[in-house]
Design a protein around this motif. Sequence first.
Motif, PDB file in Angstrom:
ATOM      1  N   ASP B 272      -0.226   9.239  -1.113  1.00  0.00           N
ATOM      2  CA  ASP B 272       0.369   8.185  -1.932  1.00  0.00           C
ATOM      3  C   ASP B 272      -0.600   7.935  -3.084  1.00  0.00           C
ATOM      4  O   ASP B 272      -1.701   7.413  -2.874  1.00  0.00           O
ATOM      5  CB  ASP B 272       0.579   6.908  -1.109  1.00  0.00           C
ATOM      6  CG  ASP B 272       1.389   5.861  -1.873  1.00  0.00           C
ATOM      7  OD1 ASP B 272       1.188   5.762  -3.109  1.00  0.00           O
ATOM      8  OD2 ASP B 272       2.206   5.171  -1.251  1.00  0.00           O
ATOM      9  N   GLU B 274      -0.441   5.894  -5.499  1.00  0.00           N
ATOM     10  CA  GLU B 274      -0.630   4.501  -5.916  1.00  0.00           C
ATOM     11  C   GLU B 274      -1.635   3.789  -5.019  1.00  0.00           C
ATOM     12  O   GLU B 274      -2.590   3.174  -5.481  1.00  0.00           O
ATOM     13  CB  GLU B 274       0.706   3.758  -5.856  1.00  0.00           C
ATOM     14  CG  GLU B 274       1.697   4.236  -6.885  1.00  0.00           C
ATOM     15  CD  GLU B 274       3.096   3.697  -6.615  1.00  0.00           C
ATOM     16  OE1 GLU B 274       4.003   4.102  -7.340  1.00  0.00           O
ATOM     17  OE2 GLU B 274       3.282   2.889  -5.677  1.00  0.00           O
ATOM     18  N   THR B 275      -1.404   3.883  -3.704  1.00  0.00           N
ATOM     19  CA  THR B 275      -2.213   3.096  -2.775  1.00  0.00           C
ATOM     20  C   THR B 275      -3.394   3.884  -2.213  1.00  0.00           C
ATOM     21  O   THR B 275      -4.322   3.304  -1.648  1.00  0.00           O
ATOM     22  CB  THR B 275      -1.359   2.668  -1.570  1.00  0.00           C
ATOM     23  OG1 THR B 275      -0.842   3.849  -0.947  1.00  0.00           O
ATOM     24  CG2 THR B 275      -0.208   1.788  -2.005  1.00  0.00           C
ATOM     25  N   GLY B 283       6.577  10.695   0.832  1.00  0.00           N
ATOM     26  CA  GLY B 283       7.429   9.537   0.570  1.00  0.00           C
ATOM     27  C   GLY B 283       7.418   8.480   1.663  1.00  0.00           C
ATOM     28  O   GLY B 283       8.034   7.431   1.511  1.00  0.00           O
ATOM     29  N   ASP B 284       6.727   8.735   2.794  1.00  0.00           N
ATOM     30  CA  ASP B 284       6.666   7.730   3.864  1.00  0.00           C
ATOM     31  C   ASP B 284       5.449   6.818   3.665  1.00  0.00           C
ATOM     32  O   ASP B 284       4.629   7.021   2.784  1.00  0.00           O
ATOM     33  CB  ASP B 284       6.586   8.414   5.236  1.00  0.00           C
ATOM     34  CG  ASP B 284       7.956   8.908   5.704  1.00  0.00           C
ATOM     35  OD1 ASP B 284       8.934   8.742   4.946  1.00  0.00           O
ATOM     36  OD2 ASP B 284       8.036   9.460   6.815  1.00  0.00           O
ATOM     37  N   MET B 285       5.354   5.799   4.550  1.00  0.00           N
ATOM     38  CA  MET B 285       4.251   4.838   4.482  1.00  0.00           C
ATOM     39  C   MET B 285       2.937   5.485   4.961  1.00  0.00           C
ATOM     40  O   MET B 285       2.929   6.204   5.958  1.00  0.00           O
ATOM     41  CB  MET B 285       4.535   3.637   5.392  1.00  0.00           C
ATOM     42  CG  MET B 285       5.727   2.823   4.973  1.00  0.00           C
ATOM     43  SD  MET B 285       5.385   1.803   3.556  1.00  0.00           S
ATOM     44  CE  MET B 285       4.525   0.448   4.345  1.00  0.00           C
ATOM     45  N   ASP B 287      -1.081   5.504   6.461  1.00  0.00           N
ATOM     46  CA  ASP B 287      -1.899   4.770   7.439  1.00  0.00           C
ATOM     47  C   ASP B 287      -3.192   5.554   7.682  1.00  0.00           C
ATOM     48  O   ASP B 287      -3.287   6.723   7.306  1.00  0.00           O
ATOM     49  CB  ASP B 287      -1.114   4.556   8.746  1.00  0.00           C
ATOM     50  CG  ASP B 287      -0.717   5.862   9.395  1.00  0.00           C
ATOM     51  OD1 ASP B 287      -1.620   6.636   9.766  1.00  0.00           O
ATOM     52  OD2 ASP B 287       0.487   6.132   9.525  1.00  0.00           O
ATOM     53  N   HIS B 290      -2.970   9.104   9.722  1.00  0.00           N
ATOM     54  CA  HIS B 290      -2.538  10.280   8.965  1.00  0.00           C
ATOM     55  C   HIS B 290      -3.507  10.617   7.831  1.00  0.00           C
ATOM     56  O   HIS B 290      -3.583  11.769   7.412  1.00  0.00           O
ATOM     57  CB  HIS B 290      -1.103  10.078   8.455  1.00  0.00           C
ATOM     58  CG  HIS B 290      -0.097  10.151   9.557  1.00  0.00           C
ATOM     59  ND1 HIS B 290       0.393   9.027  10.191  1.00  0.00           N
ATOM     60  CD2 HIS B 290       0.468  11.219  10.181  1.00  0.00           C
ATOM     61  CE1 HIS B 290       1.233   9.404  11.148  1.00  0.00           C
ATOM     62  NE2 HIS B 290       1.289  10.725  11.163  1.00  0.00           N
TER      63      HIS B 290
END
Lengths: 310, 297
Positions: B272, B274-275, B283-285, B287, B290
């Motif tokens: 990701d 951005e974060t 495309g998933d959240m 953590d 992972h």
Amino acid sequence: MHGRIKVRTTAEQAEAKRKEREKKLKIYKETTSRIYEKRNNGEMDKESLSLSEQVLAANPDFSTLWNFRREIFLHMKNENPPDVMQDLCQKELFFLKNCLQVNPKSYSVWHHRQWIMEFMPQPDWKEELQLCNKFLSYDARNFHCWDYRRYTAQKAHVSPDDEFNFSTEKIKENFSNYSSWHYRSKLLPLIHPDQSGDKERVEEGALMKEFDLAQNAFFTDPYDQSAWFYHRWLLGRARPQMEILRLYARYDETLATIIVHFTQPIQAPKEDPVVSFGEQEVTGEWHNSFHNNHPSTVLDILLCGHCVFA
Amino acid sequence: MGSQIKDVKIPPNSPTQLSLVKHADFIAAYGKKKDDYEYCITEFLRMSGVYWGLTSMFLMNKQEMMDKDDVIEFVKSCQHENGGFSASHNHDPHLLYTLSAIQILSLYGCIDLIDVEKTVEYVSKLQQADGSFVGDKWGEIDTRFSFCAFASLKLLGRLDAVDLQKAVQYILSCMNFDGGFGCRPGSESHSGQIYCCLGALAIADSLHYVNADMLGWWLCERQLPSGGLNGRPEKLPDVCYSWWVLASLRIIGKLHWIDKDKLRSYILACQDEETGGFADRPGDMVDPFHTLFGLAG
């Protein structure tokens, strides 16, 4: 976290969500602190059961709370007659079923279910089998459920034949059920053992039937891996006997070596080898190529050259 | 009719570069969100969470971004009377978190800060008569726990404290028709479980029992057209198998059976931008779990 799609939200939605979470967090923290306090005080009562139920319903992997519930059940067993305990356990099974609906892949929940079944005065293992069937109908690949089903089938005295038929049924519903093909590989040698007495081998007629089933599967869907792996297993079941494949001898004035190549890995024997040269017997040493005790398919016998050619 | 291969499509605008700075920021920030709902409800695995975060930082050479004294103090405070470690305060000791605690202290090179003998005693008492290991006193048996025990004792230099022969025999009784391993005898093969069993066998110098060609074939078939790896046949890819499958292939010397370039682009696409952090699929959240296994892959 698996399979959670990232969703974009507006600032307003994000704020509403933040507030909701803040509220949820407050309740969560209060409830867990209350549970810790009660546990530290040894309060093994219905309130403890009810509080931990609230947290576990949302967070079933919180294994310490399942531990606390088991402590409460063990404690209550001393104070209540079997029919009361039976009733409490039935309620626990109902609660656990709800937890499984939320998260059918929680190690803690399946383990606690097994514990309760073993603990309760009159467990109904046949009914448990129905529960497993139900969860396998939601997800035919849930390995937690398959494992629990194997345990349950044993407890309910279901024969391997019946389990084999269940596996056939599952495969016919959907050829792409690797879990069920796997199960067959365990059952087949049990139900159709080979005359030779080798526990790994399967009787010829049964093998031919399995070839047909696997072929049907990959004619239907050649890109599904399940039947191909099973087919490979059906084909390649011969195991080499422990034999010497090759022997090679080399020597010079100081050292004579015999290199032995086996069909299977073997640890260097502890007893020293004795090699005969005509009338003469010479004691040597076993070694693998690394001079450690790891098993290997190649071992060396080292002999002192002077002893051999004296 | 043939069914569709289960896989994902990598979106065209997915990341193709490794954004290490963002990942380090993500891990550092994660540990500071102590009042976040997600953070609180994962307290039951905190010790492992700290290990995943810290190992990620060490891999990126950014370990100074986590407060060493705080981490060590936390680990020490989670050791129980019986020698085992819990995930956090008010939680019960478990083998899973005992290994994570030992791993954290080993990363810092300060294992001597805890009572090693007691820890060894806790781990070795979890071995059963058949050679298997339970995770704690409540009796759940799993080959994951065999690995946790072996890895813990190896790091403590006390493999002699358990019956290795029996433990190896138990692991071998979990071997399957495809050359892989499951949780218990009779259980289906799973890449995570295979990693645990191969890891344990490697520690016990017993890899010669493994059929490396057959298992290598099964493991390399975990790669999907997207480049990602799945954990079992006919399942979706997930970045964490970049570790479980790759490490397994490495242990049996078959790493070259995988298309590395395709896997690399899959792993990078799971970032990701951005974060910071990695998700299981593009495309998933994200953590920390992972993130570690994406980086490790």
